[in-house]
Design a protein around this motif. Structure first.
Motif, mmCIF file in Angstrom:
data_model
loop_
_atom_site.group_PDB
_atom_site.id
_atom_site.type_symbol
_atom_site.label_atom_id
_atom_site.label_comp_id
_atom_site.label_asym_id
_atom_site.label_seq_id
_atom_site.Cartn_x
_atom_site.Cartn_y
_atom_site.Cartn_z
ATOM 1 N N ASN A 111 -5.058 -1.405 -3.339
ATOM 2 C CA ASN A 111 -5.814 -0.584 -3.521
ATOM 3 C C ASN A 111 -6.510 -1.536 -1.606
ATOM 4 O OD1 ASN A 111 -7.935 1.400 -4.982
ATOM 5 N ND2 ASN A 111 -7.454 -0.736 -5.739
ATOM 6 N N VAL A 112 -6.342 -0.872 -0.852
ATOM 7 C CA VAL A 112 -6.039 -1.019 0.253
ATOM 8 C C VAL A 112 -7.528 -0.878 0.761
ATOM 9 C CG1 VAL A 112 -5.234 -1.111 3.108
ATOM 10 C CG2 VAL A 112 -3.866 -1.565 1.388
ATOM 11 N N SER A 113 -8.691 -1.742 1.971
ATOM 12 C CA SER A 113 -10.218 -1.819 2.295
ATOM 13 C C SER A 113 -9.571 -0.883 3.670
ATOM 14 C CB SER A 113 -11.056 -2.253 2.161
ATOM 15 O OG SER A 113 -10.220 -3.838 2.700
ATOM 16 N N LEU A 114 -10.785 -0.682 4.186
ATOM 17 C CA LEU A 114 -10.969 -0.199 5.722
ATOM 18 C C LEU A 114 -10.573 -1.629 6.314
ATOM 19 C CD1 LEU A 114 -11.418 1.381 7.439
ATOM 20 C CD2 LEU A 114 -13.772 1.159 7.549
ATOM 21 N N ARG A 115 -11.083 -2.129 6.238
ATOM 22 C CA ARG A 115 -10.754 -3.651 7.501
ATOM 23 C C ARG A 115 -9.484 -3.942 7.867
ATOM 24 N NH1 ARG A 115 -15.284 -7.334 9.075
ATOM 25 N NH2 ARG A 115 -13.730 -9.275 10.605
ATOM 26 N N GLN A 116 -8.530 -3.542 6.461
ATOM 27 C CA GLN A 116 -7.387 -4.179 5.919
ATOM 28 C C GLN A 116 -6.876 -3.160 6.716
ATOM 29 O OE1 GLN A 116 -7.281 -4.379 1.757
ATOM 30 N NE2 GLN A 116 -5.667 -5.385 2.429
ATOM 31 N N PHE A 117 -6.551 -2.353 6.304
ATOM 32 C CA PHE A 117 -5.640 -0.833 6.990
ATOM 33 C C PHE A 117 -5.834 -0.278 8.936
ATOM 34 C CE2 PHE A 117 -4.984 3.874 7.875
ATOM 35 C CZ PHE A 117 -4.547 4.053 7.268
ATOM 36 N N LEU A 118 -7.480 -1.063 8.860
ATOM 37 C CA LEU A 118 -7.560 -0.996 10.640
ATOM 38 C C LEU A 118 -7.550 -1.984 11.473
ATOM 39 C CD1 LEU A 118 -11.271 1.550 10.883
ATOM 40 C CD2 LEU A 118 -8.164 2.102 11.284
ATOM 41 N N ASN A 119 -7.285 -3.243 10.496
ATOM 42 C CA ASN A 119 -6.727 -4.407 11.187
ATOM 43 C C ASN A 119 -5.117 -3.570 12.079
ATOM 44 O OD1 ASN A 119 -6.395 -7.461 12.006
ATOM 45 N ND2 ASN A 119 -5.603 -7.955 10.296
ATOM 46 N N HIS A 120 -5.295 -4.384 13.439
ATOM 47 C CA HIS A 120 -4.334 -4.535 13.464
ATOM 48 C C HIS A 120 -2.879 -5.306 13.567
ATOM 49 C CE1 HIS A 120 -3.997 -8.664 15.035
ATOM 50 N NE2 HIS A 120 -5.221 -8.694 15.034
ATOM 51 N N ASP A 121 -2.841 -6.252 12.664
ATOM 52 C CA ASP A 121 -1.593 -7.024 11.980
ATOM 53 C C ASP A 121 -1.180 -6.544 10.747
ATOM 54 O OD1 ASP A 121 -0.172 -9.163 12.179
ATOM 55 O OD2 ASP A 121 -1.018 -10.313 10.262
ATOM 56 N N PHE A 122 -1.911 -4.801 10.517
ATOM 57 C CA PHE A 122 -1.761 -4.227 8.981
ATOM 58 C C PHE A 122 -0.368 -4.523 8.589
ATOM 59 C CE2 PHE A 122 -1.975 -0.533 6.043
ATOM 60 C CZ PHE A 122 -1.783 -2.058 5.037
ATOM 61 N N LEU A 123 0.627 -3.529 9.254
ATOM 62 C CA LEU A 123 1.547 -2.979 8.995
ATOM 63 C C LEU A 123 2.804 -4.266 9.396
ATOM 64 C CD1 LEU A 123 2.205 0.105 11.638
ATOM 65 C CD2 LEU A 123 2.084 0.167 8.487
ATOM 66 N N ALA A 124 2.647 -5.200 9.941
ATOM 67 C CA ALA A 124 3.225 -6.270 10.361
ATOM 68 C C ALA A 124 3.333 -7.029 9.344
ATOM 69 C CB ALA A 124 3.136 -7.199 11.838
ATOM 70 N N SER A 125 2.150 -7.177 8.663
ATOM 71 C CA SER A 125 1.353 -8.218 6.862
ATOM 72 C C SER A 125 2.456 -7.364 5.923
ATOM 73 C CB SER A 125 0.396 -8.552 6.815
ATOM 74 O OG SER A 125 -0.301 -7.777 6.974
ATOM 75 N N VAL A 126 2.279 -5.947 5.917
ATOM 76 C CA VAL A 126 3.215 -5.467 4.426
ATOM 77 C C VAL A 126 3.888 -5.424 4.796
ATOM 78 C CG1 VAL A 126 3.845 -2.609 3.587
ATOM 79 C CG2 VAL A 126 1.156 -3.295 4.570
ATOM 80 N N ASP A 127 5.024 -5.730 5.796
ATOM 81 C CA ASP A 127 6.321 -5.658 6.273
ATOM 82 C C ASP A 127 6.905 -7.027 5.890
ATOM 83 O OD1 ASP A 127 6.925 -3.134 7.182
ATOM 84 O OD2 ASP A 127 6.866 -3.463 9.084
ATOM 85 N N ARG A 128 6.004 -7.495 6.129
ATOM 86 C CA ARG A 128 6.610 -9.763 5.780
ATOM 87 C C ARG A 128 6.402 -9.662 4.520
ATOM 88 N NH1 ARG A 128 2.709 -11.238 10.288
ATOM 89 N NH2 ARG A 128 0.814 -11.360 8.425
ATOM 90 N N ILE A 129 5.375 -9.177 3.973
ATOM 91 C CA ILE A 129 5.370 -9.311 1.908
ATOM 92 C C ILE A 129 6.352 -8.816 1.315
ATOM 93 C CG2 ILE A 129 4.263 -8.866 0.503
ATOM 94 C CD1 ILE A 129 1.366 -9.182 2.273
ATOM 95 N N LEU A 130 7.187 -7.200 2.125
ATOM 96 C CA LEU A 130 7.961 -6.647 1.584
ATOM 97 C C LEU A 130 8.936 -7.461 1.977
ATOM 98 C CD1 LEU A 130 7.376 -2.744 2.382
ATOM 99 C CD2 LEU A 130 7.268 -4.366 0.155
ATOM 100 N N GLU A 131 9.452 -7.780 3.084
ATOM 101 C CA GLU A 131 10.692 -8.564 3.193
ATOM 102 C C GLU A 131 10.952 -10.258 2.210
ATOM 103 O OE1 GLU A 131 11.330 -8.828 7.507
ATOM 104 O OE2 GLU A 131 12.809 -11.013 7.282
ATOM 105 N N GLN A 132 9.860 -10.793 2.867
ATOM 106 C CA GLN A 132 9.836 -11.218 2.242
ATOM 107 C C GLN A 132 9.986 -11.878 0.232
ATOM 108 O OE1 GLN A 132 6.163 -13.889 3.260
ATOM 109 N NE2 GLN A 132 6.688 -14.519 5.706
ATOM 110 N N THR A 133 9.864 -10.773 -0.501
ATOM 111 C CA THR A 133 9.486 -10.697 -1.370
ATOM 112 C C THR A 133 10.588 -9.889 -1.910
ATOM 113 O OG1 THR A 133 7.720 -8.756 -1.944
ATOM 114 C CG2 THR A 133 7.108 -10.908 -2.029
ATOM 115 N N GLY A 134 11.512 -8.908 -1.024
ATOM 116 C CA GLY A 134 12.712 -7.987 -1.316
ATOM 117 C C GLY A 134 11.721 -6.896 -2.365
ATOM 118 N N PHE A 135 10.469 -7.034 -2.478
ATOM 119 C CA PHE A 135 9.634 -5.433 -3.006
ATOM 120 C C PHE A 135 10.443 -4.284 -2.307
ATOM 121 C CE2 PHE A 135 6.612 -2.686 -4.460
ATOM 122 C CZ PHE A 135 6.483 -2.828 -6.045
ATOM 123 N N ASP A 136 11.014 -3.661 -2.945
ATOM 124 C CA ASP A 136 11.241 -2.065 -2.472
ATOM 125 C C ASP A 136 9.872 -0.999 -2.689
ATOM 126 O OD1 ASP A 136 12.172 0.952 -2.113
ATOM 127 O OD2 ASP A 136 12.883 0.996 -3.961
#
Ligand code: C2E
Ligand code: MG
Ligand code: MG
Ligand code: MG
Length: 291
Positions: free
Chosen positions: A118-143
């Motif tokens: 689940n992603v809430s509005l506040r997260q989704f609209l946060n300017h850093d949202f895409l970057a933080s998703v990318d960071r987490i995917l990259e750091q964990t290696g999650f597909d």
């Protein structure tokens, strides 16, 4: 801890009134510490297709407060949103779920399934949202193709331009988008058609009393038909009875989530019981249209 399962065992702090503001501030300051003090954990609830295969697990956040016991997400998620705490908490949820999923799949304890977060509005609209998703995917290696993000309709309605941009970016990464609580918001159908979304989750209020409530039957039918014509998967959340399941199957719904299969479970219980969720095949197989 055995009670740490469904939504029904929470203490109810849901309806706080303005005169309870000090109470609210206390809870907020407690939430601020909760992450560091290890009071937050994740539950997992399977999403099962009509063949009995677990296709995904919804990740649901739990807060075990030292004095209050379990505080319901419908109480503390809004607090987290208003205070901005949802940003670090949301990152923690995604990271923790990815790591948990990787642990399960690397040990091959269970067959492959997706994570639905689940992603809430506040997260989704946060300017850093895409970057933080990318960071987490990259750091964990999650597909990213194993990830579903659940958003609610309202966002898209209220913040069209930004929503379209973020959704397209997520789509480019192979992340699937589910519209949560579908039917409770204000989606314009013509707009939905243009968005890169993949799944509609029919809100559980429409799944209730499908046997007796003709309006709900019509709504569910309409959503399923719409989903089919737009090439979207349609899931039903909050399925509690075999009767509801049978009706949903008869109407052409292919994915089911709810207490009928299991309430959300802590990680160890989820993985221990994983193979039993598929045993729902018997129930699901029996639930053919017309009998
Ligand atoms: P949601 O995303 O619509 O999640 C489904 C809710 O329905 C969950 O409530 C789940 O426990 C409950 N549920 C599942 N099956 C049944 C059933 O058969 N009958 C009934 N009556 N309820 C069922 P929960 O866990 O209390 O979460 C409430 C809401 O809090 C979620 O609604 C979601 O909007 C939010 N939430 C939970 N975890 C997170 C999170 O990690 N991040 C964010 N942003 N929101 C979260
Ligand atoms: Mg959800
Ligand atoms: Mg939902
Ligand atoms: Mg819902």
């Amino acid at each position: 801890a055995a009670k740490d399962r469904g939504g029904q065992t929470y203490m109810f702090y849901d309806q706080l009134h303005p005169e309870q503001l000090p109470e609210r501030h206390m809870l907020e300051s407690d939430l601020r510490k909760a992450l560091d003090r290890g009071q937050l954990h994740l539950n997992y609830q399977p999403i099962v297709d009509v063949a009995g295969v677990v296709t995904a697990a919804e990740v649901l956040l739990r807060w075990n407060h030292p004095e209050r016991g379990f505080v319901s997400p419908s109480k503390f998620i809004p607090l987290a949103e208003e205070s901005g705490l949802i940003i670090p908490i949301g990152d923690w949820v995604l990271r923790t779920a990815c790591l948990q999923h990787l642990e399960w799949t690397s040990k091959q304890e269970v067959p492959h399934f997706k994570l639905s977060v689940n992603v809430s509005l506040r997260q989704f609209l946060n300017h850093d949202f895409l970057a933080s998703v990318d960071r987490i995917l990259e750091q964990t290696g999650f597909d990213p193709e194993s990830l579903i993000l659940e958003i609610t309709e309202g966002y898209v309605h209220k913040h069209v331009e930004q929503a379209i941009y973020v959704l397209n970016q997520l789509d480019k990464r192979g992340i699937q988008i589910a519209v949560d609580d579908f039917g409770t918001g204000y989606s314009s159908l013509s707009r939905l058609k243009t968005l890169p979304i993949h799944i509609l989750k029919i809100d559980r209020s429409f799944v209730r009393h499908l046997q007796s409530d003709d309006t709900n039957v019509s709504i569910v039918q309409a959503v399923i038909q719409m989903g089919q014509s737009m090439n979207l998967k349609v899931m039903a959340e909050g399925v509690e009875t075999v009767e509801e399941l049978m009706q949903l199957k008869a109407l052409g719904c292919t994915q089911i989530q709810g207490y009928l299969i299991t309430p959300p479970l802590p990680a160890q219980e989820f993985v221990a019981q994983f193979h039993q969720f598929a045993m729902m095949e018997h129930t699901l197989g029996a639930a053919r249209p017309g009998g």
